[in-house]
Design an enzyme around this catalytic site. Structure first.
Site, mmCIF file in Angstrom:
data_model
loop_
_atom_site.group_PDB
_atom_site.id
_atom_site.type_symbol
_atom_site.label_atom_id
_atom_site.label_comp_id
_atom_site.label_asym_id
_atom_site.label_seq_id
_atom_site.Cartn_x
_atom_site.Cartn_y
_atom_site.Cartn_z
ATOM 1 N N GLN A 85 12.481 -40.480 44.174
ATOM 2 C CA GLN A 85 11.208 -40.997 44.685
ATOM 3 C C GLN A 85 11.333 -42.388 45.308
ATOM 4 O OE1 GLN A 85 9.311 -39.996 40.711
ATOM 5 N NE2 GLN A 85 7.623 -39.523 42.079
ATOM 6 N N GLU A 134 5.639 -38.902 46.130
ATOM 7 C CA GLU A 134 5.012 -38.217 44.993
ATOM 8 C C GLU A 134 5.272 -36.697 45.076
ATOM 9 O OE1 GLU A 134 3.991 -39.093 42.129
ATOM 10 O OE2 GLU A 134 2.818 -37.365 41.528
ATOM 11 N N TRP A 135 6.535 -36.333 45.017
ATOM 12 C CA TRP A 135 6.956 -34.935 44.959
ATOM 13 C C TRP A 135 6.244 -34.088 46.019
ATOM 14 C CZ3 TRP A 135 11.308 -35.578 42.753
ATOM 15 C CH2 TRP A 135 11.451 -36.481 41.724
ATOM 16 N N ARG A 179 12.365 -49.334 34.116
ATOM 17 C CA ARG A 179 12.810 -47.956 33.895
ATOM 18 C C ARG A 179 13.113 -47.326 35.247
ATOM 19 N NH1 ARG A 179 9.740 -42.663 33.049
ATOM 20 N NH2 ARG A 179 11.504 -41.310 32.643
ATOM 21 N N HIS A 209 15.963 -37.365 36.407
ATOM 22 C CA HIS A 209 14.510 -37.349 36.639
ATOM 23 C C HIS A 209 14.264 -36.298 37.732
ATOM 24 C CE1 HIS A 209 10.641 -39.907 36.584
ATOM 25 N NE2 HIS A 209 10.384 -38.911 37.412
ATOM 26 N N GLU A 246 5.690 -43.814 30.917
ATOM 27 C CA GLU A 246 4.901 -43.803 32.156
ATOM 28 C C GLU A 246 3.421 -43.752 31.820
ATOM 29 O OE1 GLU A 246 5.816 -40.756 35.100
ATOM 30 O OE2 GLU A 246 7.963 -41.004 34.723
ATOM 31 N N ASN A 297 13.851 -36.762 32.125
ATOM 32 C CA ASN A 297 12.443 -37.061 32.325
ATOM 33 C C ASN A 297 11.646 -35.763 32.402
ATOM 34 O OD1 ASN A 297 10.157 -38.939 33.178
ATOM 35 N ND2 ASN A 297 10.120 -37.398 34.800
ATOM 36 N N GLU A 298 10.657 -35.646 31.549
ATOM 37 C CA GLU A 298 9.697 -34.537 31.613
ATOM 38 C C GLU A 298 10.321 -33.174 31.875
ATOM 39 O OE1 GLU A 298 6.615 -35.413 34.454
ATOM 40 O OE2 GLU A 298 5.734 -36.940 33.166
ATOM 41 N N TRP A 320 3.661 -46.585 35.678
ATOM 42 C CA TRP A 320 4.094 -45.833 36.852
ATOM 43 C C TRP A 320 3.149 -46.214 37.968
ATOM 44 C CZ3 TRP A 320 8.357 -43.050 37.926
ATOM 45 C CH2 TRP A 320 8.367 -42.440 39.181
ATOM 46 N N TYR A 330 -0.761 -39.600 30.991
ATOM 47 C CA TYR A 330 -1.712 -39.939 32.051
ATOM 48 C C TYR A 330 -3.104 -39.389 31.807
ATOM 49 C CZ TYR A 330 2.333 -40.894 35.167
ATOM 50 O OH TYR A 330 3.469 -41.394 35.742
ATOM 51 N N ASN A 333 5.319 -39.848 28.504
ATOM 52 C CA ASN A 333 4.617 -40.096 29.771
ATOM 53 C C ASN A 333 3.208 -39.580 29.606
ATOM 54 O OD1 ASN A 333 7.019 -40.978 30.835
ATOM 55 N ND2 ASN A 333 7.258 -39.315 32.314
HETATM 56 C C1 PNW Z 1 5.234 -37.798 36.329
HETATM 57 N N1 PNW Z 1 0.464 -34.006 34.144
HETATM 58 O O1 PNW Z 1 4.834 -36.469 36.581
HETATM 59 C C2 PNW Z 1 6.643 -37.983 36.868
HETATM 60 O O2 PNW Z 1 7.534 -38.385 35.854
HETATM 61 C C3 PNW Z 1 6.737 -38.931 38.029
HETATM 62 O O3 PNW Z 1 7.921 -38.680 38.736
HETATM 63 C C4 PNW Z 1 5.503 -38.792 38.895
HETATM 64 O O4 PNW Z 1 5.596 -39.463 40.102
HETATM 65 C C5 PNW Z 1 4.339 -39.310 38.062
HETATM 66 O O5 PNW Z 1 4.273 -38.663 36.816
HETATM 67 C C6 PNW Z 1 2.996 -39.183 38.760
HETATM 68 O O6 PNW Z 1 2.718 -37.844 39.059
HETATM 69 C C7 PNW Z 1 3.713 -35.919 35.993
HETATM 70 O O7 PNW Z 1 0.201 -32.818 34.378
HETATM 71 C C8 PNW Z 1 3.567 -34.554 36.066
HETATM 72 O O8 PNW Z 1 -0.245 -34.661 33.323
HETATM 73 C C9 PNW Z 1 2.504 -33.905 35.453
HETATM 74 C C10 PNW Z 1 1.557 -34.634 34.782
HETATM 75 C C11 PNW Z 1 1.674 -36.011 34.717
HETATM 76 C C12 PNW Z 1 2.742 -36.642 35.339
#
Ligand code: PNW
Length: 524
Positions: A51, A471-472, A108, A153, A415, A198-199, A464, A342, A340
């Protein structure tokens, strides 16, 4: 890059009103009660190689799965890729300056496997890749910024996909073990925090169930793929990944940890799953949802077995681990858990009640229907991302859940952050005055502080992200940065949130009695 003066002045005054107005962590500190965050708490920002780095063919880097995937038409929403990304490969020094200004004591980032081993274990170590990471690590260490390093990652050498279908084959354990060994050997003298993956839960669900990420495998109602089996492959891939984690931890423990003195863990995406109703069915469904999402990985690594709900529902589709691996490598197969976090989601039961056909009601997700919005009720303020609802209480709840389930193993929030898009910026001012991000971060940090006060052993927190970035599959349309990136010039500009985070960290250090370092000088 400096913020234009009028932005800076607005930012500073606004910052203080936000801090004093809505963040009780800081007002508590101002009454000189000590910070809930430990003295050596890591406050950082996070990033990842694909990224951020760009330089996708520079200095001998091999192609990875994301290079190949994003070069196929129709894979990303805006047709972009990470070829250049934010050019961190060439601009890392400027980026370390930005971190120093904020006053973070940790960064990180992830290593690009294909930059270090362009052909996996089938080729040589790429010396130029090692040199680059040495420069980055030294730049950080010289400024007192602790490197917090993720080995993988999402991006893996394409070679492994082409040779044996990567995570579908047990061969990948040998490749990952070899890669981890190379990284510990070259960087372990200065890197004291290692993350294997990562994840993996997100990588595997998107790669093998919905097919939205490489290797884009799925079947049936789960997505539109030319190959794959959404009901079975995610569990095969996950088992190989869990064993790969165990192999890397084993190498670290047996060959490096004693001399290098670092810690090793794994990072999971952690959603707080809230039962949609008070019914015992929905409560059980929320538990199942967690088991099929996060505990799927953490239980084997920490407790040496899959969650009971998974065993029950999936039976023989759940690949077993060998008794040897369980006893020698899996149980307590980490030093810390990276979280991580959110968002939170509602969960509805699909065993006792009928759920609509399609996603959510399948056995691969544990017969739990998961959504941020149900029957017209939203769990928190929606954002421009369909998966992200603002629900700060979820932070305390998920941290407490992990603490209770895993006996308070040390945790890091690896994150947390808010994504915005062009529609979030009605005026040019809003691009920089990201008050919504400040409110999000302060709410989540408040909630984290509450979990810590109640006893959770959380040792660090990373926003983050340092910069807007790739962003993917959403490409460059979604922005998560404390700094804005202009994608035509690649220039970085501080947002209000960068100033806010700087102040937040400074307040913590002041109340913890830590002498400010160079990052805490008055505004430049
Ligand atoms: C993370 N959800 O992905 C990744 O680790 C990062 O690379 C990415 O840029 C960042 O969060 C923001 O998207 C996620 O479903 C994927 O809650 C899924 C979720 C959250 C974060």
């Amino acid at each position: 890059m400096e913020l234009p003066l009028h932005h800076a002045i607005f930012a500073m005054s606004f910052c203080f009103s936000i801090i004093i107005g809505s963040c009780d962590i800081v007002s508590v500190k101002e009454n000189s009660i000590s910070s809930p965050f430990s003295d050596n708490f890591l406050f950082g920002t996070a990033s990842s190689s694909y990224q951020f780095e760009g330089a996708y063919l520079t200095d001998g880097k091999g192609l990875n799965n994301w290079d190949v995937f994003t070069h196929k038409p129709g894979t990303t929403m805006d047709g972009t890729n990470g070829d250049i990304a934010v050019d961190h490969y060439h601009r890392y020094e400027e980026d370390v300056d930005l971190m120093e200004f904020i006053g973070v004591n940790s960064y990180r980032f992830s290593l690009s496997w294909a930059r270090i081993l362009p052909k996996g274990r089938y080729g040589k170590v790429n010396k130029a890749g090692i040199d680059y990471y040495n420069l980055l690590i030294d730049a950080l260490v010289n400024r007192g910024i602790e490197p917090f390093v993720t080995l993988t990652h999402y991006d893996i050498p394409q070679e492994l996909e082409d040779r044996y279908e990567s995570w579908l084959s047990p061969e990948i354990q040998e490749d990952f073990r070899y890669y981890a060994d190379v990284c510990f050997k070259y960087f372990g003298d200065r890197v004291k925090y290692w993350v294997t993956f990562n994840e993996p839960n997100v990588a595997i669900i998107r790669g093998y169930r919905t097919g939205l990420h490489p290797p884009a495998r799925c079947s049936g109602l789960f997505g539109n793929c030319s190959k794959g089996d959404s009901e079975r492959e995610p569990f095969i891939a996950a088992a190989n990944l869990i064993s790969s984690h165990a192999a890397a931890v084993d190498v670290y423990r047996t060959k490096y940890q004693k001399n290098q003195g670092g810690k090793i863990g794994i990072v999971l995406n952690a959603i707080w799953f809230e039962p949609f109703s008070n019914s015992s069915e929905d409560k059980l469904a929320a538990e199942r949802a967690q088991s099929f999402y996060m505990n799927w990985f953490l239980d084997p690594i920490i407790l040496g077995r899959y969650p009971a709900e998974m065993e029950e529902i999936l039976g023989p589709d759940l690949p077993p681990f060998s008794r040897y691996d369980v006893e020698n490598k899996l149980k307590r197969g980490l030093d810390f858990i990276g979280v991580n976090h959110y968002t939170s989601m509602f969960v509805k039961d699909c065993i006792f009640s009928a759920c609509e056909a399609g996603l959510g009601s399948s056995r691969t997700e544990g017969f739990a229907f998961i959504s941020g919005q149900m029957d017209g009720v939203s769990i928190g303020e929606p954002t421009v991302l369909d998966w992200l609802h603002v629900h700060p209480q979820g932070m305390e709840k998920i941290v407490t859940y992990i603490k209770d389930r895993y006996n308070n193993i040390p945790m890091f929030i690896t994150e947390n952050g808010l994504g915005t898009n062009e529609n979030s910026f009605p005026t040019t001012e809003d691009i920089f005055n990201d008050a919504d991000r400040v409110e999000y971060l302060s709410g989540y940090l408040d909630s984290l502080a509450s979990a810590i006060r109640k006893g959770a052993d959380v040792r660090g927190y990373f926003v983050w992200s340092l910069l807007d970035n790739f962003e993917w599959i959403q490409g460059y349309t979604i922005r998560f940065g404390l700094h804005h990136v202009d994608y035509t010039t690649l220039s970085r500009t501080r947002r209000l949130s960068a100033f806010w985070y700087k102040n937040f960290i400074a307040q913590h250090k002041a109340s913890a009695g830590i002498r400010p370092g160079p990052g805490y000088t008055q505004e430049r």
